[in-house]
Scaffold this motif. Structure first.
Motif, PDB file in Angstrom:
ATOM      1  N   SER A  71      69.819  84.640  10.532  1.00  0.00           N
ATOM      2  CA  SER A  71      68.943  85.686   9.984  1.00  0.00           C
ATOM      3  C   SER A  71      69.569  86.487   8.853  1.00  0.00           C
ATOM      4  CB  SER A  71      68.510  86.641  11.101  1.00  0.00           C
ATOM      5  OG  SER A  71      69.637  87.235  11.709  1.00  0.00           O
ATOM      6  N   HIS A  72      70.880  86.569   8.790  1.00  0.00           N
ATOM      7  CA  HIS A  72      71.558  87.395   7.783  1.00  0.00           C
ATOM      8  C   HIS A  72      72.680  86.612   7.101  1.00  0.00           C
ATOM      9  CE1 HIS A  72      69.667  90.292  10.500  1.00  0.00           C
ATOM     10  NE2 HIS A  72      69.612  91.097   9.462  1.00  0.00           N
ATOM     11  N   THR A  73      72.391  85.381   6.771  1.00  0.00           N
ATOM     12  CA  THR A  73      73.407  84.490   6.214  1.00  0.00           C
ATOM     13  C   THR A  73      74.084  85.070   4.979  1.00  0.00           C
ATOM     14  OG1 THR A  73      72.108  82.628   7.021  1.00  0.00           O
ATOM     15  CG2 THR A  73      73.832  82.130   5.431  1.00  0.00           C
ATOM     16  N   SER A  74      73.310  85.632   4.082  1.00  0.00           N
ATOM     17  CA  SER A  74      73.892  86.137   2.830  1.00  0.00           C
ATOM     18  C   SER A  74      74.871  87.286   3.073  1.00  0.00           C
ATOM     19  CB  SER A  74      72.791  86.573   1.859  1.00  0.00           C
ATOM     20  OG  SER A  74      72.027  87.607   2.418  1.00  0.00           O
ATOM     21  N   MET A  75      74.621  88.093   4.096  1.00  0.00           N
ATOM     22  CA  MET A  75      75.525  89.204   4.405  1.00  0.00           C
ATOM     23  C   MET A  75      76.846  88.698   4.993  1.00  0.00           C
ATOM     24  SD  MET A  75      72.950  92.035   5.968  1.00  0.00           S
ATOM     25  CE  MET A  75      74.100  93.389   5.841  1.00  0.00           C
TER      26      MET A  75
END
Length: 101
Positions: A71-75
């Protein structure tokens, strides 16, 4: 930042890092604002001299990446990317392990 304080006692570092084994799951999406900072600290803890501190940090980092990887891969990529190019081999190894999860 007692978790990343090199002068803190081993028990203190383990205690702080151990919180992050449970907090991400307990807090769910409310943990999102802390993702990058916490993952950076967990990856940095891989360079600690004490094996139990490294083990606790890796376990917590695995929980964070499992909980928020989809859900928050980029972070998560920023701290992992920085870890891959770190000078310390333990940090590089942990970052690669976490990316492959």
């Amino acid at each position: 930042a007692n978790a990343s304080n090199r002068d803190a006692a081993v028990e203190v570092k383990e205690g702080y890092l151990g919180l992050f084994v449970y907090l991400p799951v307990a807090m769910g999406n409310a943990f999102e604002p802390y993702l990058e900072e916490v993952l950076s600290a967990l990856i940095t803890a891989q360079s600690d001299e004490v094996g139990s501190v490294r083990d606790t940090a890796l376990k917590a980092a695995q929980v964070v990446t499992k909980q928020f990887g989809a859900s928050h891969t980029s972070m998560l990529l920023t701290p992992l990317d920085e870890g891959i190019f770190d000078i310390d081999w333990r940090i590089r190894h942990a970052a690669v392990q976490l990316m492959g999860q």
